[in-house]
Motif scaffolding. Structure first.
Motif, mmCIF file in Angstrom:
data_model
loop_
_atom_site.group_PDB
_atom_site.id
_atom_site.type_symbol
_atom_site.label_atom_id
_atom_site.label_comp_id
_atom_site.label_asym_id
_atom_site.label_seq_id
_atom_site.Cartn_x
_atom_site.Cartn_y
_atom_site.Cartn_z
ATOM 1 N N ALA A 78 -6.704 -3.352 5.723
ATOM 2 C CA ALA A 78 -5.698 -2.180 6.090
ATOM 3 C C ALA A 78 -4.588 -2.009 5.189
ATOM 4 O O ALA A 78 -4.078 -0.797 4.694
ATOM 5 C CB ALA A 78 -4.940 -2.746 7.406
ATOM 6 N N TYR A 79 -4.334 -3.115 4.237
ATOM 7 C CA TYR A 79 -3.418 -2.885 2.985
ATOM 8 C C TYR A 79 -4.147 -3.423 1.744
ATOM 9 O O TYR A 79 -4.874 -4.101 1.849
ATOM 10 C CB TYR A 79 -2.132 -3.701 3.108
ATOM 11 C CG TYR A 79 -1.207 -3.172 4.117
ATOM 12 C CD1 TYR A 79 -0.378 -2.008 3.905
ATOM 13 C CD2 TYR A 79 -1.097 -3.832 5.352
ATOM 14 C CE1 TYR A 79 0.457 -1.635 5.102
ATOM 15 C CE2 TYR A 79 -0.384 -3.436 6.460
ATOM 16 C CZ TYR A 79 0.587 -2.352 6.356
ATOM 17 O OH TYR A 79 1.439 -1.814 7.230
ATOM 18 N N THR A 82 -2.921 -6.165 -4.228
ATOM 19 C CA THR A 82 -2.254 -5.774 -5.358
ATOM 20 C C THR A 82 -1.795 -6.932 -6.309
ATOM 21 O O THR A 82 -1.676 -8.011 -5.512
ATOM 22 C CB THR A 82 -0.959 -5.049 -4.957
ATOM 23 O OG1 THR A 82 -0.096 -5.699 -4.126
ATOM 24 C CG2 THR A 82 -1.389 -3.815 -4.337
ATOM 25 N N THR A 139 -9.970 -1.508 -2.764
ATOM 26 C CA THR A 139 -8.916 -2.056 -2.382
ATOM 27 C C THR A 139 -8.706 -3.395 -2.003
ATOM 28 O O THR A 139 -7.919 -4.124 -1.511
ATOM 29 C CB THR A 139 -8.378 -1.100 -1.264
ATOM 30 O OG1 THR A 139 -9.350 -1.117 -0.126
ATOM 31 C CG2 THR A 139 -8.294 0.382 -1.475
ATOM 32 N N GLN A 173 -7.420 -13.257 1.177
ATOM 33 C CA GLN A 173 -7.993 -12.055 0.665
ATOM 34 C C GLN A 173 -9.252 -12.123 -0.218
ATOM 35 O O GLN A 173 -10.132 -11.045 0.086
ATOM 36 C CB GLN A 173 -6.993 -11.564 -0.559
ATOM 37 C CG GLN A 173 -5.676 -11.112 0.286
ATOM 38 C CD GLN A 173 -4.543 -10.805 -0.961
ATOM 39 O OE1 GLN A 173 -4.828 -11.030 -2.240
ATOM 40 N NE2 GLN A 173 -3.373 -10.073 -0.653
ATOM 41 N N ALA A 310 6.422 3.559 0.209
ATOM 42 C CA ALA A 310 4.957 3.441 -0.241
ATOM 43 C C ALA A 310 4.324 4.706 0.125
ATOM 44 O O ALA A 310 3.233 5.001 -0.149
ATOM 45 C CB ALA A 310 4.182 2.275 0.322
ATOM 46 N N HIS A 314 -1.492 2.873 0.999
ATOM 47 C CA HIS A 314 -1.913 1.678 2.158
ATOM 48 C C HIS A 314 -1.612 0.416 1.340
ATOM 49 O O HIS A 314 -2.298 -0.496 1.050
ATOM 50 C CB HIS A 314 -3.443 1.620 2.422
ATOM 51 C CG HIS A 314 -3.625 2.932 3.140
ATOM 52 N ND1 HIS A 314 -3.455 3.006 4.593
ATOM 53 C CD2 HIS A 314 -4.293 3.984 2.955
ATOM 54 C CE1 HIS A 314 -3.800 4.226 5.005
ATOM 55 N NE2 HIS A 314 -4.385 4.768 4.125
ATOM 56 N N VAL A 315 -0.282 0.217 0.918
ATOM 57 C CA VAL A 315 0.179 -0.984 0.490
ATOM 58 C C VAL A 315 1.459 -1.516 0.882
ATOM 59 O O VAL A 315 2.320 -0.481 1.525
ATOM 60 C CB VAL A 315 0.585 -0.781 -1.207
ATOM 61 C CG1 VAL A 315 -0.635 -0.463 -1.939
ATOM 62 C CG2 VAL A 315 1.655 -0.025 -1.536
ATOM 63 N N GLU A 316 1.929 -2.806 0.948
ATOM 64 C CA GLU A 316 3.234 -3.312 1.511
ATOM 65 C C GLU A 316 3.966 -3.452 0.447
ATOM 66 O O GLU A 316 3.745 -4.027 -0.699
ATOM 67 C CB GLU A 316 2.833 -4.657 2.389
ATOM 68 C CG GLU A 316 2.030 -4.633 3.411
ATOM 69 C CD GLU A 316 1.869 -5.904 3.945
ATOM 70 O OE1 GLU A 316 2.418 -5.928 5.250
ATOM 71 O OE2 GLU A 316 1.225 -6.932 3.519
ATOM 72 N N ALA A 319 5.227 -3.756 -4.157
ATOM 73 C CA ALA A 319 3.913 -3.634 -4.475
ATOM 74 C C ALA A 319 3.907 -3.214 -6.019
ATOM 75 O O ALA A 319 4.183 -2.116 -6.413
ATOM 76 C CB ALA A 319 2.981 -2.852 -3.617
#
Length: 333
Positions: A78-79, A82, A139, A173, A310, A314-316, A319
């Motif tokens: 989903a995210y 990074t 990603t 991850q 953002a 799609h990053v938290e 980042a």
């Protein structure tokens, strides 16, 4: 560069809607990535697999991701994964004071570059949120690239690049990456070359005023955002003398909005002095940071980070969305 920057800002995800044609947006992204970046006077353009001003490009990639992802949207997190941000030892000292101290320290150093040389050798490690492997945006892992370049006095050059081991912030991850096909597990290598440049290579100037003009070549002025984009680009294909580096640091010290972040260890484990600028130069509010060796004035690292917004990415936040680590820059007899 102004045309490129305007195109990048036009791709700010905050301005894109679901009604945008993905094919049209993808065509814009491809055009931006393939557009030659401006280089210093007399240097032949060396195609780069990454773009320093990657925030807006990455944003556009995220906007069209569902349309172009060949592995299906369910196979990606989903995210996006990074890199870990650098850990700064923050300081309240003024940036101009610290930069002037470094400039004074290095301007009297001997120029150890050979006056007659056959090749300039550069090595950089980079990553961007828009990085692709085999045509697919990845990603689920951070897959850096290492580029090695050799350039001759006539401007001709050759370079080799390869992907490095995938990186993750935690075991979860890595597990998801393995479950989604372990994209990038096998290293990829590519190379190319360019012929001689028609113009003279020349030497960068050694005074701050002339250095500022040199950095702004092709532009009517040198804005703060442009300064933080151009300086890393110049270090990619120039071996500077101590006096030239001192002049460049004095240009930076007069840059509006620059902040001293303190000391930090870069991704290669080297300690340097970090200076940052937060702006919307690339579209989204982005913090860009340059890390310099305090004993030589050499650029060690460049980082791009989203800290508050953002957009459609799609990053938290916070980042890191791109970085370049400068590993080698020397002249070979």
């Amino acid at each position: 560069m102004r045309d490129i920057d305007e195109a990048l800002r036009a791709l700010d995800p905050a301005k894109l809607t679901s009604s945008e044609d993905p094919a049209r947006v993808q065509a814009q992204v491809d055009a931006i990535v393939s557009t030659p970046r401006p280089t210093s006077p007399g240097r032949s353009h060396r195609p780069r697999h990454w773009v320093l001003a990657g925030a807006a490009v990455a944003a556009a990639m995220a906007t069209v991701f569902v349309a172009i992802d060949p592995f299906g949207t369910t196979s990606q997190p989903a995210y996006a994964v990074t890199p870990q941000p650098l850990h700064y030892q923050h300081s309240i000292r003024p940036a101009d004071q610290v930069l002037e101290e470094i400039a004074e320290r290095i301007e009297g150093l001997a120029d150890d570059r050979p006056p007659v040389w056959s090749t300039e050798h550069f090595v950089q490690e980079s990553w961007s949120l828009s990085t692709r492997v085999d045509g697919a945006q990845v990603t689920s892992a951070v897959i850096p690239e290492q580029r090695e370049t050799w350039e001759k006095p006539d401007g001709s050059s050759r370079w080799t690049a390869r992907t490095l081991r995938p990186q993750f912030q935690n075991s979860e991850q890595r597990k998801l990456w393995e479950e989604t096909g372990a994209i990038g597990e096998d290293p990829k290598t590519w190379s190319d070359s360019a012929g001689p440049s028609k113009s003279s290579t020349g030497e960068p100037p050694s005074s701050p005023d002339e250095m500022k003009t040199w950095l702004a070549t092709g532009q009517s002025s040198l804005s703060a955002g442009l300064t933080f984009e151009v300086v890393p680009e110049r270090f990619m294909d120039h071996v500077f003398s101590p006096t030239q580096r001192a002049a460049l640091l004095r240009v930076l010290k007069n840059t509006k909005g620059i902040v001293y972040e303190g000391t930090v260890k870069d991704r290669a484990g080297r300690t340097g002095e970090a200076f940052s600028l937060t702006s919307r130069f690339g579209g989204l509010p982005t913090k860009t940071t340059m890390v310099f060796d305090s004993s030589t004035g050499s650029l060690l690292a460049y980082e791009e980070e989203l800290t508050t917004d953002a957009g459609a990415l799609h990053v938290e936040v916070p980042a890191v969305i791109g970085y370049t680590t400068f590993l080698t820059s020397k002249r070979i007899v």
